[in-house]
Design a protein around this motif. Structure first.
Motif, PDB file in Angstrom:
ATOM      1  N   ARG A   1      -9.786  -1.789  -4.857  1.00 52.27           N
ATOM      2  CA  ARG A   1      -8.374  -2.163  -4.862  1.00 52.27           C
ATOM      3  C   ARG A   1      -7.805  -2.023  -6.271  1.00 52.27           C
ATOM      4  O   ARG A   1      -8.397  -2.466  -7.252  1.00 52.27           O
ATOM      5  CB  ARG A   1      -8.213  -3.597  -4.370  1.00 52.27           C
ATOM      6  N   ILE A   2      -6.653  -1.376  -6.350  1.00 50.65           N
ATOM      7  CA  ILE A   2      -5.983  -1.262  -7.647  1.00 50.65           C
ATOM      8  C   ILE A   2      -5.235  -2.559  -7.887  1.00 50.65           C
ATOM      9  O   ILE A   2      -4.425  -2.979  -7.049  1.00 50.65           O
ATOM     10  CB  ILE A   2      -5.008  -0.068  -7.651  1.00 50.65           C
ATOM     11  N   ILE A   3      -5.502  -3.203  -8.997  1.00 49.33           N
ATOM     12  CA  ILE A   3      -4.836  -4.456  -9.304  1.00 49.33           C
ATOM     13  C   ILE A   3      -4.083  -4.317 -10.621  1.00 49.33           C
ATOM     14  O   ILE A   3      -4.130  -3.266 -11.261  1.00 49.33           O
ATOM     15  CB  ILE A   3      -5.818  -5.650  -9.318  1.00 49.33           C
ATOM     16  N   ARG A   4      -3.401  -5.389 -10.998  1.00 50.30           N
ATOM     17  CA  ARG A   4      -2.481  -5.279 -12.130  1.00 50.30           C
ATOM     18  C   ARG A   4      -3.147  -4.697 -13.367  1.00 50.30           C
ATOM     19  O   ARG A   4      -2.601  -3.823 -14.020  1.00 50.30           O
ATOM     20  CB  ARG A   4      -1.879  -6.643 -12.451  1.00 50.30           C
TER      21      ARG A   4
ATOM     22  N   SER B   1      -2.972  -3.942  -4.914  1.00 50.62           N
ATOM     23  CA  SER B   1      -2.314  -5.221  -4.686  1.00 50.62           C
ATOM     24  C   SER B   1      -0.810  -4.966  -4.694  1.00 50.62           C
ATOM     25  O   SER B   1      -0.330  -4.020  -5.314  1.00 50.62           O
ATOM     26  CB  SER B   1      -2.692  -6.229  -5.764  1.00 50.62           C
ATOM     27  N   PRO B   2      -0.067  -5.804  -3.977  1.00 53.87           N
ATOM     28  CA  PRO B   2       1.390  -5.597  -3.961  1.00 53.87           C
ATOM     29  C   PRO B   2       1.978  -5.541  -5.368  1.00 53.87           C
ATOM     30  O   PRO B   2       2.845  -4.725  -5.648  1.00 53.87           O
ATOM     31  CB  PRO B   2       1.896  -6.817  -3.200  1.00 53.87           C
ATOM     32  N   LEU B   3       1.460  -6.384  -6.253  1.00 58.07           N
ATOM     33  CA  LEU B   3       1.973  -6.396  -7.623  1.00 58.07           C
ATOM     34  C   LEU B   3       1.695  -5.064  -8.320  1.00 58.07           C
ATOM     35  O   LEU B   3       2.578  -4.492  -8.959  1.00 58.07           O
ATOM     36  CB  LEU B   3       1.322  -7.543  -8.403  1.00 58.07           C
ATOM     37  N   ALA B   4       0.470  -4.572  -8.159  1.00 60.94           N
ATOM     38  CA  ALA B   4       0.115  -3.294  -8.776  1.00 60.94           C
ATOM     39  C   ALA B   4       1.010  -2.178  -8.240  1.00 60.94           C
ATOM     40  O   ALA B   4       1.482  -1.316  -8.974  1.00 60.94           O
ATOM     41  CB  ALA B   4      -1.358  -2.988  -8.502  1.00 60.94           C
TER      42      ALA B   4
ATOM     43  N   ARG C   1       4.011  -2.492  -7.058  1.00 55.33           N
ATOM     44  CA  ARG C   1       5.389  -2.620  -7.556  1.00 55.33           C
ATOM     45  C   ARG C   1       5.494  -2.120  -8.990  1.00 55.33           C
ATOM     46  O   ARG C   1       6.412  -1.376  -9.331  1.00 55.33           O
ATOM     47  CB  ARG C   1       5.841  -4.088  -7.473  1.00 55.33           C
TER      48      ARG C   1
ATOM     49  N   TYR D   1       4.720  -9.687  -5.863  1.00 55.17           N
ATOM     50  CA  TYR D   1       4.237 -10.301  -7.098  1.00 55.17           C
ATOM     51  C   TYR D   1       2.758 -10.648  -7.023  1.00 55.17           C
ATOM     52  O   TYR D   1       2.179 -11.120  -7.975  1.00 55.17           O
ATOM     53  CB  TYR D   1       5.052 -11.573  -7.408  1.00 55.17           C
ATOM     54  N   LEU D   2       2.165 -10.448  -5.864  1.00 57.29           N
ATOM     55  CA  LEU D   2       0.773 -10.861  -5.683  1.00 57.29           C
ATOM     56  C   LEU D   2      -0.189  -9.793  -6.177  1.00 57.29           C
ATOM     57  O   LEU D   2      -0.080  -8.633  -5.806  1.00 57.29           O
ATOM     58  CB  LEU D   2       0.485 -11.138  -4.208  1.00 57.29           C
ATOM     59  N   ASP D   3      -1.155 -10.236  -6.994  1.00 62.11           N
ATOM     60  CA  ASP D   3      -2.193  -9.300  -7.441  1.00 62.11           C
ATOM     61  C   ASP D   3      -3.505  -9.552  -6.713  1.00 62.11           C
ATOM     62  O   ASP D   3      -4.486  -8.854  -6.934  1.00 62.11           O
ATOM     63  CB  ASP D   3      -2.406  -9.440  -8.952  1.00 62.11           C
TER      64      ASP D   3
ATOM     65  N   THR E   1       2.451 -16.209 -12.308  1.00 56.89           N
ATOM     66  CA  THR E   1       0.994 -16.042 -12.454  1.00 56.89           C
ATOM     67  C   THR E   1       0.418 -14.934 -11.583  1.00 56.89           C
ATOM     68  O   THR E   1      -0.688 -14.465 -11.824  1.00 56.89           O
ATOM     69  CB  THR E   1       0.252 -17.339 -12.081  1.00 56.89           C
ATOM     70  N   ASN E   2       1.132 -14.543 -10.546  1.00 59.57           N
ATOM     71  CA  ASN E   2       0.706 -13.491  -9.618  1.00 59.57           C
ATOM     72  C   ASN E   2      -0.493 -13.861  -8.743  1.00 59.57           C
ATOM     73  O   ASN E   2      -1.050 -13.004  -8.056  1.00 59.57           O
ATOM     74  CB  ASN E   2       0.405 -12.174 -10.360  1.00 59.57           C
ATOM     75  N   ARG E   3      -0.911 -15.099  -8.826  1.00 58.57           N
ATOM     76  CA  ARG E   3      -2.093 -15.500  -8.052  1.00 58.57           C
ATOM     77  C   ARG E   3      -1.927 -16.945  -7.615  1.00 58.57           C
ATOM     78  O   ARG E   3      -1.447 -17.762  -8.395  1.00 58.57           O
ATOM     79  CB  ARG E   3      -3.357 -15.419  -8.894  1.00 58.57           C
TER      80      ARG E   3
END
Lengths: 533, 326
Positions: free
Chosen positions: A273-276, A248-251, A253, B283-285, B253-255
């Motif tokens: 998918r790798i997520i936060r 995910s973009p957050l992960a 970053r 910031y999006l998860d 919240t990232n979502r």
């Protein structure tokens, strides 16, 4: 054309029988002569066999229900075949074969009500072993929107015993994945839906919508199907996909900011998918750079910085859960006693060494398996299963071999080991062990068996007691063959001695019988020439 | 704080503004003697007279044009559409004239007008009377679009709309008219272009407006039972969008899940998704989810109508998806 399995007359006085257990589930392959169900009659508990080869396509008499003699209790047919209508379970028994089954449903039966086009067919979690109550999807081989054909593997599932593939029974498109990879579903619960493009999918999460025709083929799933939102157990990280890393973009970053290599992180989201949470978990596990790792010991630098790590929670694998549950049942449930004997292994080891010279790889274990089988042939009272109110006496000698796996163990079985040569036993056990480790054993390869060997000799164990593997009544725990000083004819001599401990189910086997078996085994191993007679 | 119905809050706003500014007048079908199809103009004819509360014939294009002309020459008309479904007939006046006169005259002409009326799925009114048309109006530069979800917001936003120097389109959900809520006493306005966080949370942002604010808040309460802490951002104004408040919440919240009653295709949520992906990408998860009306014309049959609407279970399902649960 589907054929019925009828309630047989198992005693002259039997009028009806109660199904106590279905050994086979809908979708299972059934061979002629194979037991499909257990039935309680007025006299005893017996098995019902199929007279047909095929697949169990519908169960008409569920567990706990009774059927009159002659009434159909289930249907056998082609893979994917459906029984659209079946007589009600309570229908009086016809004197002769039951009413013929209705023809298979047309491929796209219009829904009886509700509208909105054809209804998708649920792909159910199959029962892939007798002890399996749930399965974990390790991977989806098809994605939503992919075309699937009948018989094609669509997902991989981890059961308590092995990794197997789930096949589609219907043609169409994989419309929806209900149980994502990494999640678990109960046997009989829908894991996905297949159907023609645009087919209706029953509301997920609630009770599945009734299918168009009241097909008895699928037992209505009683248990909750999809992991409810209330169970916030994150799915186990999946193996990383090849090539491009999905994150995910957050992960991405966070990983960049913290200097983490995404390639070293396993993703727990869809398609890996790798997520936060994956990145945060990786951040909590500090990793030293390779160079630092190499240098640290030389300089006496402890690599771990900061506070001592807290113990981590590790989710149970399905296999571990079943082992835990079964061991906790077996040890108090089966009264064990133990008989220990020391066996001189010099002659047996000589055979192993001589076999090498004829380029035949044989292990001590293979020789013990053979000896156990022949001893069992000679002491057949040991070849029994205790079944509550009766005993099953076996006339075949099948020896199970405990194989250690990364997170558990399994006991593949050498069938008719008494009739097989050492080379064959050796080849079979190697092949079975290999497939056991890769989790590719088929259920029939580890179910049943007369007796099991558990050998920890290679770990330098001298002796131990093993827990019986039901329904078997005995297990042999074997330690290492080590040089020891023993007295022979008044002289101290050095011999290779091995300690074997037999665990026995005292409900069905008594001490003297167990001792007789061990005596036979000891004689066979100490004078292996006897194996030839 | 007194509790008022949504329609009473609107009535207060109209009365206060008409009291405050003699240029303000109300025109529309049944607004006078009948006191409004939805009783929003209750008592206004008696209070302000027929010069300022004008019953119009069934001629949407005609009185929309009349209002536009009145605005050009200095009045501040409030044009009530009996429903926005009927205002499709008036679109030429609204879009080609009201929205463009200021631009085409190089600022010489102004058009301070409010077009307002009920919208949305009103309950078994079938395909032609159940539409959500806010995305269409929001599409045109030159129009401001507001869609309040509570009595307090309705009053404050209508007052701001009447005072605005530009044409403002105000959507009032038919099922909100009798919904009660606290309304502050005394004079207040709510600025156009400001979203409002109706519920604070940290796990997921529900971005919504209009009647769906209430569905979203109900879903948030359901989700809270499962330990999910949802933030509900009420857009209140669709155009101009309150980018700052949306982005602030999503970054927290990232979502995000967008809940809207209009159709998904080219709907309001599509623009919100575009904003989020372009300005909060890092910031999006999880991909942003949308809960919308199904892509069908609404049926008269109650069960089919209900099946097409956004619902609390559908919102919860979308939230679980962006949270990688279930």
């Amino acid at each position: 054309m589907a054929k019925p399995i009828q309630m047989p007359a198992l005693s002259p006085t039997m009028k009806e029988g109660k199904i106590t257990r279905w050994r086979k589930q809908v979708g299972d392959r059934v061979s002629s002569g194979e037991a499909v169900a257990e039935v309680e009659t007025d006299k005893s508990n017996l098995e019902i066999e199929s007279y047909e080869d095929g697949y169990l396509i519908a169960i008409q008499t569920p567990e706990g229900a009774s059927a009159e003699v002659g009434a159909p209790i289930a249907w056998i047919g082609e893979k994917g075949e459906k029984v659209t209508t079946a007589p009600p379970a309570e229908k009086p028994a016809p004197a002769k074969p039951a009413a013929p089954p209705a023809p298979p449903a047309p491929p796209q039966a219009p829904p009886a009500s509700g509208g909105g086009g054809p209804e998708a067919t649920a792909v159910l979690m199959p029962a892939l072993s007798p002890t399996m109550v749930e399965g974990k999807i390790t991977a989806w081989l098809k994605q939503e929107g992919d075309k699937v054909s009948s018989g094609e593997a669509i997902a991989e599932v981890e059961t308590d015993k092995s990794n197997l593939q789930i096949e589609a029974y219907d043609e169409g498109v994989l419309l929806k994945i209900v149980v994502p990879a990494g999640s678990t579903a109960k046997v009989g619960a829908p894991i996905g839906y297949v159907g023609p493009k645009g087919a209706r999918i029953p509301a997920v999460g609630g009770a599945p919508a009734p299918s168009a025709a009241p097909a008895p083929a699928q037992p209505a799933p009683k248990e909750a199907v999809v992991p409810e939102p209330a169970a916030p157990v994150p799915p186990a990280p999946q193996p990383k996909p090849e090539g491009r890393i999905f994150a995910s973009p957050l992960a991405r970053r966070i990983a960049k900011e913290r200097g983490l290599d995404l390639g070293a992180i396993a993703g727990s989201g869809p398609s890996g998918r790798i997520i936060r949470r994956d990145v945060e978990a990786a951040l909590k596990a500090p990793v030293a750079a390779p160079a630092a790792k190499a240098l640290a010991p030389a300089f006496g630098v402890p690599l771990r910085a900061g506070p001592r790590p807290e113990p981590r929670r590790v989710e149970l694998s399905t296999m571990r859960r079943v082992i835990a549950q079964r061991m906790a049942e077996v040890k108090p449930g089966v009264p064990h006693f133990y008989l220990t004997v020391e066996i001189e292994m010099d002659e047996a080891l000589k055979i192993r060494d001589e076999a090498k010279q004829v380029e035949s790889k044989i292990s001590v274990n293979d020789i013990i398996v053979k000896a156990m089988a022949i001893a069992l042939r000679r002491v057949p009272q040991m070849n029994v299963w205790f079944q509550g109110d009766h005993v099953l006496q076996h006339d075949t000698v099948d020896v199970g071999i405990a194989v250690a796996l990364e997170d558990g163990l399994i006991t593949p079985i050498i069938r008719d080991a008494d009739q097989k040569g050492l080379a064959q036993i050796s080849a079979e056990s190697r092949e079975l062990a290999e497939r056991a480790r890769s989790r590719h054993l088929r259920p029939e390869e580890y179910q049943g068996g007369s007796i099991t060997i558990s050998n920890l000799g290679m770990y330098g164990i001298d002796e131990f007691g093993a827990i019986i593997n039901p329904p078997q009544a005995a297990i042999l725990a074997v330690g290492q063959a080590a040089e020891k000083v023993v007295v022979r004819n008044g002289q101290m001599v050095i011999r290779r001695m091995m300690t074997a401990t037999l665990s026995v189910d005292h409900r069905v086997i008594d001490g003297a019988l167990g001792a007789q078996y061990l005596k036979e085994l000891k004689a066979l191993l100490e004078h292996p020439l006897r194996l030839l007679f | 704080m007194p509790e008022l119905m949504y329609r009473e809050a609107l009535n207060q706003a109209l009365a206060e503004e008409m009291e405050r500014d003699h240029r303000v007048f109300l025109m529309g079908e049944e607004v006078g003697r009948y006191n409004g199809a939805f009783k929003v103009s209750q008592g206004l004819l008696d209070r302000f007279g027929s010069a300022r509360v004008v019953d119009a014939p069934i001629s949407e294009l005609g009185f929309a044009g009349l209002g536009t002309g009145a605005a050009m020459v200095g009045l501040r008309p409030v044009i009530e559409m009996m429903t926005w479904n009927f205002a499709i007939l008036a679109m030429d006046q609204i879009v080609n004239n009201a929205a463009k006169l200021r631009h085409m005259s190089g600022g010489q002409l102004r058009c301070p007008i409010v077009f307002r009326g009920p919208t949305g799925i009103g309950g078994r009114l079938s395909s032609q009377h159940s539409q959500s048309l806010e995305a269409q109006y929001a599409h045109f530069p030159g129009l401001k679009v507001i869609f309040p979800g509570t009595p307090k917001d309705a009053k404050g936003l209508l007052k701001s709309a009447i005072r605005d120097e530009n044409p403002v389109i105000m959507f009032e959900h038919e099922k909100l008219y009798s919904v009660k809520g606290e309304v502050p006493e005394g004079e207040y306005t709510i600025p156009i272009g400001e979203a409002d966080v109706k519920r604070e949370g940290k796990d997921v942002t529900l971005i919504t407006y209009g009647r769906q604010v209430h569905f979203s808040l109900a879903a948030a309460e359901e989700l809270a039972k499962n330990g999910i802490d949802a933030e509900v951002v009420d857009l209140r104004t669709i155009r101009p969008l309150d980018e700052e408040r949306i982005l602030e919440s999503v970054k927290k919240t990232n979502r995000a899940v967008i809940v809207e009653e209009d159709w998904a295709f080219c709907g309001v949520g599509a623009t919100v998704v575009d904003l989020i992906q372009s300005k909060a990408f890092d910031y999006l998860d999880a991909p942003v989810e949308r809960v919308t009306q199904l892509p069908v014309s609404i049926s008269y049959a109650a069960n089919l109508e209900a099946a097409a609407e956004p619902s609390v279970p559908r919102i919860a399902e979308a939230v679980n998806k962006v949270l990688y649960r279930g």
